[in-house]
Scaffold this motif. Structure first.
Motif: not given
Length: 285
Positions: A99-120
């Motif tokens: 269903t998913f791997s640890i890489n999916d977890v890490l990349q999902h988190l990385t994308k989310k942090l970047i997307h939700r911090h447009p001020h950074v």
């Protein structure tokens, strides 16, 4: 078979590296967990685990992290490791299921942090934490909307739909109030909340004095607790933390009372217990 996630372009790191001192430590952990789950020579207990069976441990380990932060910082690294193990175990199980791997977890988190911090990571300008949180909620809702196709899209998600039902009730009340405040549904200040507290207390007392029944009494008590949690939130403290502190204070006082009473605790009158209680308050605060 584990699905392969698409590559993600991470932002350039700043001058302070966050890489682990041992670059092999992460892979070593993944290898250990994979070995524990290996049908050929793995651990029987680990092999029996599922997402569902591990659920209590996720909650328990999270609380142990909180305890370490509050009471014993020397244990924090170890407790964070125990919590991380839960993430890796769930990811390993999912990887085995395809269903998913640890890489999916890490990349999902990385994308989310970047997307939700447009001020950074982007050009958005913010002037306060309040604006950061408001933008976070807007971006979060936009993500959920864009992730659904026209055929499968559910009804519009509520701003509070993401608050877990399994949270402790007072903490959940805090998060609900926090969430709706980011879209402008809130009292202006704690004084306004205090007015609501008095209103709910009056309704609770009326339910009792007017013999409206236990169901009405309990409902009004729930309303009162909810509003009290909002008062604490407006003052900057979760009611969950305040109640935990009150619990610890009660434990200190009652333990002192027990020691003072000795073996005669069961034989004390209510008046004698009250005297011991007042002495305990003076002795341990």
């Amino acid at each position: 078979m584990t699905k392969t996630p698409p590559s993600t372009q991470a932002p350039q790191a700043n001058t302070h590296s966050t890489s682990p001192q041992n670059p092999d430590a992460w892979q070593a952990l993944l290898d250990v967990v994979a070995k524990l789950r290996d049908p050929q020579g793995g651990c029987p207990w680990d092999l029996e685990q599922t997402h569902e069976s591990l659920t209590p441990y996720v909650v328990e380990e999270a609380y142990e992290v909180v305890d370490a932060i509050r009471h014993e910082r020397g244990d924090l690294a170890g407790e964070l490791g125990d919590l991380l193990l839960q993430v890796v175990l769930h990811s390993q199980i999912a990887s085995e299921e395809g269903t998913f791997s640890i890489n999916d977890v890490l990349q999902h988190l990385t994308k989310k942090l970047i997307h939700r911090h447009p001020h950074v990571f982007g050009d958005t300008k913010v002037s306060s934490t309040k604006e950061v949180l408001e933008n976070w909620e807007k971006l979060k809702r936009a993500e959920k909307s864009s992730g659904d196709s026209a055929e499968t899209a559910p009804k519009k998600k509520s701003v509070i739909s993401g608050v877990p039902k399994s949270m402790p009730a007072l903490f959940r009340a805090h998060r609900l109030g926090e969430k709706v405040s980011r879209v402008g549904f809130d009292w202006t200040n704690s004084t306004e909340v205090l007015t609501k507290v008095r209103e709910e207390l009056k309704e609770f007392e009326e339910a009792i004095s007017q013999n409206q029944g236990e169901a009405a009494e309990f409902e009004e008590l729930g309303d009162l607790l909810f509003v009290l949690a909002q008062w604490a939130r407006k003052k900057g403290r979760p009611a969950e933390e305040l109640l935990n502190e009150a619990n610890e204070k009660f434990i200190r006082r009652f333990t002192h009372l027990e020691l003072a009473a000795g073996d005669s605790l069961d034989h004390q009158t209510p008046q004698e217990l009250e005297v011991l209680w007042q002495k305990a308050k003076e002795a341990v605060g």
